[in-house]
Motif scaffolding. Structure first.
Motif, PDB file in Angstrom:
ATOM      1  N   ALA A 158       0.768  -1.191   0.039  1.00 35.64           N
ATOM      2  CA  ALA A 158       0.056  -0.015  -0.085  1.00 35.64           C
ATOM      3  C   ALA A 158       0.858   1.363   0.280  1.00 35.64           C
ATOM      4  CB  ALA A 158      -1.025  -0.125   1.308  1.00 35.64           C
ATOM      5  N   SER A 159       1.895   1.180   0.516  1.00 37.63           N
ATOM      6  CA  SER A 159       2.841   2.376   0.794  1.00 37.63           C
ATOM      7  C   SER A 159       3.676   2.633  -0.725  1.00 37.63           C
ATOM      8  CB  SER A 159       3.886   2.504   2.037  1.00 37.63           C
ATOM      9  OG  SER A 159       4.834   1.225   1.665  1.00 37.63           O
ATOM     10  N   LYS A 160       3.815   1.445  -1.289  1.00 34.81           N
ATOM     11  CA  LYS A 160       4.541   1.498  -2.479  1.00 34.81           C
ATOM     12  C   LYS A 160       3.459   2.277  -3.720  1.00 34.81           C
ATOM     13  CE  LYS A 160       8.198   0.804  -3.698  1.00 34.81           C
ATOM     14  NZ  LYS A 160       9.491   1.562  -3.546  1.00 34.81           N
ATOM     15  N   ALA A 161       2.113   1.514  -3.386  1.00 34.20           N
ATOM     16  CA  ALA A 161       1.294   2.152  -4.406  1.00 34.20           C
ATOM     17  C   ALA A 161       1.117   3.674  -4.387  1.00 34.20           C
ATOM     18  CB  ALA A 161      -0.021   1.171  -4.074  1.00 34.20           C
ATOM     19  N   SER A 162       1.117   4.002  -2.868  1.00 38.47           N
ATOM     20  CA  SER A 162       0.856   5.475  -2.542  1.00 38.47           C
ATOM     21  C   SER A 162       2.118   6.340  -3.301  1.00 38.47           C
ATOM     22  CB  SER A 162       0.779   5.695  -1.135  1.00 38.47           C
ATOM     23  OG  SER A 162       0.842   6.944  -0.956  1.00 38.47           O
ATOM     24  N   SER A 163       3.364   5.629  -3.269  1.00 41.28           N
ATOM     25  CA  SER A 163       4.193   6.417  -3.964  1.00 41.28           C
ATOM     26  C   SER A 163       4.192   6.563  -5.296  1.00 41.28           C
ATOM     27  CB  SER A 163       5.790   5.784  -3.446  1.00 41.28           C
ATOM     28  OG  SER A 163       6.031   4.532  -3.896  1.00 41.28           O
ATOM     29  N   ASP A 164       3.868   5.698  -6.038  1.00 45.61           N
ATOM     30  CA  ASP A 164       3.722   5.465  -7.302  1.00 45.61           C
ATOM     31  C   ASP A 164       2.608   6.595  -7.662  1.00 45.61           C
ATOM     32  OD1 ASP A 164       5.065   3.238  -7.130  1.00 45.61           O
ATOM     33  OD2 ASP A 164       3.623   1.720  -8.081  1.00 45.61           O
ATOM     34  N   HIS A 165       1.603   6.557  -7.102  1.00 48.99           N
ATOM     35  CA  HIS A 165       0.425   7.621  -7.284  1.00 48.99           C
ATOM     36  C   HIS A 165       0.961   8.810  -7.358  1.00 48.99           C
ATOM     37  CE1 HIS A 165      -2.560   4.701  -7.999  1.00 48.99           C
ATOM     38  NE2 HIS A 165      -2.603   4.368  -6.680  1.00 48.99           N
ATOM     39  N   LEU A 166       1.923   9.191  -6.211  1.00 52.14           N
ATOM     40  CA  LEU A 166       2.631  10.580  -6.317  1.00 52.14           C
ATOM     41  C   LEU A 166       3.332  10.775  -7.338  1.00 52.14           C
ATOM     42  CD1 LEU A 166       3.560  10.721  -2.368  1.00 52.14           C
ATOM     43  CD2 LEU A 166       1.998  12.110  -3.493  1.00 52.14           C
ATOM     44  N   VAL A 167       4.326   9.997  -7.738  1.00 50.30           N
ATOM     45  CA  VAL A 167       5.136  10.179  -8.850  1.00 50.30           C
ATOM     46  C   VAL A 167       4.418  10.561 -10.108  1.00 50.30           C
ATOM     47  CG1 VAL A 167       6.760   9.025 -10.375  1.00 50.30           C
ATOM     48  CG2 VAL A 167       6.924   8.585  -7.895  1.00 50.30           C
ATOM     49  N   ARG A 168       3.470   9.824 -10.326  1.00 50.48           N
ATOM     50  CA  ARG A 168       2.703  10.136 -11.415  1.00 50.48           C
ATOM     51  C   ARG A 168       1.686  11.195 -11.347  1.00 50.48           C
ATOM     52  NH1 ARG A 168       0.601   4.777 -11.042  1.00 50.48           N
ATOM     53  NH2 ARG A 168       2.002   3.338 -12.236  1.00 50.48           N
ATOM     54  N   ALA A 169       1.453  11.766 -10.155  1.00 50.62           N
ATOM     55  CA  ALA A 169       0.767  12.976 -10.032  1.00 50.62           C
ATOM     56  C   ALA A 169       1.673  14.274 -10.211  1.00 50.62           C
ATOM     57  CB  ALA A 169       0.203  13.024  -8.659  1.00 50.62           C
ATOM     58  N   TYR A 170       3.016  13.924  -9.908  1.00 47.84           N
ATOM     59  CA  TYR A 170       3.926  15.280 -10.183  1.00 47.84           C
ATOM     60  C   TYR A 170       4.160  15.136 -11.958  1.00 47.84           C
ATOM     61  CZ  TYR A 170       4.945  16.583  -5.555  1.00 47.84           C
ATOM     62  OH  TYR A 170       5.047  17.238  -4.353  1.00 47.84           O
ATOM     63  N   HIS A 171       4.030  14.168 -12.506  1.00 47.26           N
ATOM     64  CA  HIS A 171       4.178  14.266 -13.914  1.00 47.26           C
ATOM     65  C   HIS A 171       2.815  15.202 -14.359  1.00 47.26           C
ATOM     66  CE1 HIS A 171       5.261  13.237 -18.100  1.00 47.26           C
ATOM     67  NE2 HIS A 171       3.930  12.690 -18.054  1.00 47.26           N
ATOM     68  N   THR A 172       1.968  14.609 -14.083  1.00 50.64           N
ATOM     69  CA  THR A 172       0.540  15.195 -14.644  1.00 50.64           C
ATOM     70  C   THR A 172       0.522  16.286 -14.296  1.00 50.64           C
ATOM     71  OG1 THR A 172      -0.401  12.848 -14.264  1.00 50.64           O
ATOM     72  CG2 THR A 172      -1.966  14.759 -14.891  1.00 50.64           C
ATOM     73  N   THR A 173       0.446  16.802 -12.806  1.00 55.04           N
ATOM     74  CA  THR A 173       0.415  18.111 -12.545  1.00 55.04           C
ATOM     75  C   THR A 173       1.344  19.106 -12.782  1.00 55.04           C
ATOM     76  OG1 THR A 173      -0.816  17.406 -10.564  1.00 55.04           O
ATOM     77  CG2 THR A 173      -0.096  19.585 -10.239  1.00 55.04           C
TER      78      THR A 173
END
Ligand code: NAD
Ligand code: TYD
Length: 349
Positions: A158-173
């Protein structure tokens, strides 16, 4: 890519990657390795690199959650790309004590992303290392693709999933140039002996029990660490920015069969000579809570876009790995003189 920040470079995969970059790849720049040296980080893994590659390898001990420290690393070393391995990585520990997983894996990744964003003028790539475990558990058929919905089971995943989402969000945002890779279970030299393969080799050599969680029918897809390192470097060089790449070994095996195979290799490489077969040390112990049944990776994207495929079979890789542990008793001694006392497995027993 001239000045690469590698986080967690004193751990298992990170140290193999640093060696691969300096010893085998066409990377010609400098590596700055930031590692906190937790129980899993061992500078021995990279002994001698400063001397062998003068000016190309720097070690900075520190915590990826420490914003001012990470800021100074980006500024002082002119970091222009990041390869982010640092994490708490052991599922069993995350079940017993999840706090450090939330801190390092989520807050630490966030801290690195913030500093990459603050230095966006100089940062050309942020590569994030993740796991197949974010996808959850498979039944007996099928494999995870990059579009499989996330469904993590453990605090670790779950913590790795969260970090993946953050990385993608920094790309998108923010338009941060990122790539991500999610890989299956790694094995090979320098793996900390709490993970299945090195734990079994070391326990067997000492005549200690080989604990199999549950019925041992869980399946993992085993990826030799050097194949993983080749894949990461290929993605960093040529992967599409914003994209995720699955990495697998195409070598699925049930846990029990894998441990039996290790026993058989040990019979050949280091016969006990007392008539007691290694297999007799196998013990079925209480199952891991939330134990995922099966992982398997579809890495068609990586193969078709970047021409990558695993070179090592489990047969050849496992024998190499067993031999490496048999030949590196000094490394094992160094690792064991740290905090680790095999307490997690003992708890399930
Ligand atoms: P590892 O536990 O062997 O090494 C982790 C390293 O990170 C250690 O050197 C540790 O000291 C360092 N570290 C931990 N917390 C830190 C912090 N707060 N600040 C700085 N450094 C810190 O892990 P590994 O097996 O090499 O895994 C590396 C990466 O690959 C992780 O992100 C993990 O989630 C991922 N991964 C591993 C596997 C596997 O089979 N080992 C499979 C899939 C994905
Ligand atoms: P592990 O190496 O911890 O990797 P992961 O949990 O990330 O897949 O474990 C691999 C598999 O082996 C997993 O299904 C749990 C099982 N296992 C045991 O049966 N006994 C053990 O002592 C350990 C450490 C793992």
């Amino acid at each position: 890519m001239r000045n690469m920040l590698v986080t967690g470079g004193c751990g298992f995969i990170g140290s193999n990657f640093v060696r691969y970059l300096l010893e085998e790849s066409d990377f010609t720049g400098r590596i700055v390795n930031v590692d906190k040296l937790t129980y899993a980080g061992n500078p021995e893994n990279l002994a001698g690199l400063e001397e062998r590659f003068p000016g190309r390898y720097v070690f900075e001990q520190g915590d990826i959650c420490d914003g001012p420290f990470i800021e100074s690393v980006f500024s002082d070393h002119g970091i222009d790309c990041v390869c982010h391995f640092a994490a708490e990585s052991h599922v069993d520990r995350s079940i017993v004590a999840p706090d450090a997983f939330i801190r390092t894996n989520i807050v630490g990744t966030f801290t690195l992303l913030e500093q990459a964003r603050a230095h966006s003028g100089q940062v050309r790539l942020f590569h994030h290392i993740s796991t197949d475990e974010v996808y959850g558990s498979l039944g007996r058929e099928g494999a995870f693709t990059e579009s499989t919905p996330y469904c993590p089971s453990s605090p670790y995943s779950a913590s790795k999933a969260s970090s993946d989402h953050l990385v993608r969000a920094y790309h998108t945002t923010y338009g941060l140039p990122v790539t991500l890779s999610n890989c299956s279970n790694n094995y090979g030299p320098y793996q900390f002996p709490e993970k299945l393969i090195p734990l079994m080799v070391l326990n067997a050599c000492e005549g200690r029990p080989l604990p199999i969680y549950g019925d041992g029918r869980q399946v993992r897809d085993w990826l030799y660490v050097r194949d993983h390192c080749r894949a990461i470097w290929a993605i960093m060089k040529e992967g599409r920015r914003g994209a995720t790449y699955n990495i697998g070994g195409n070598q699925e095996m049930k846990n029990l069969a894998l441990v039996e195979r290790i026993c058989d290799i040990l019979e050949e490489e280091r016969p006990q000579g007392n008539g007691v077969p290694y297999r007799s040390l196998i013990r079925f112990v209480k199952d891991r809570p939330g134990h995922d049944l099966r992982y398997a990776m579809d890495f068609t994207r990586l193969r078709t876009e970047l021409g990558w495929g695993p070179e090592e079979s489990l047969d050849t890789g496992l024998r190499k790995t067993v031999r490496w542990y048999l030949e590196h008793s000094n490394w094992i001694h160094c690792v064991r003189s740290g905090e680790y006392r095999r307490w997690v497995s003992a708890q399930y027993g």
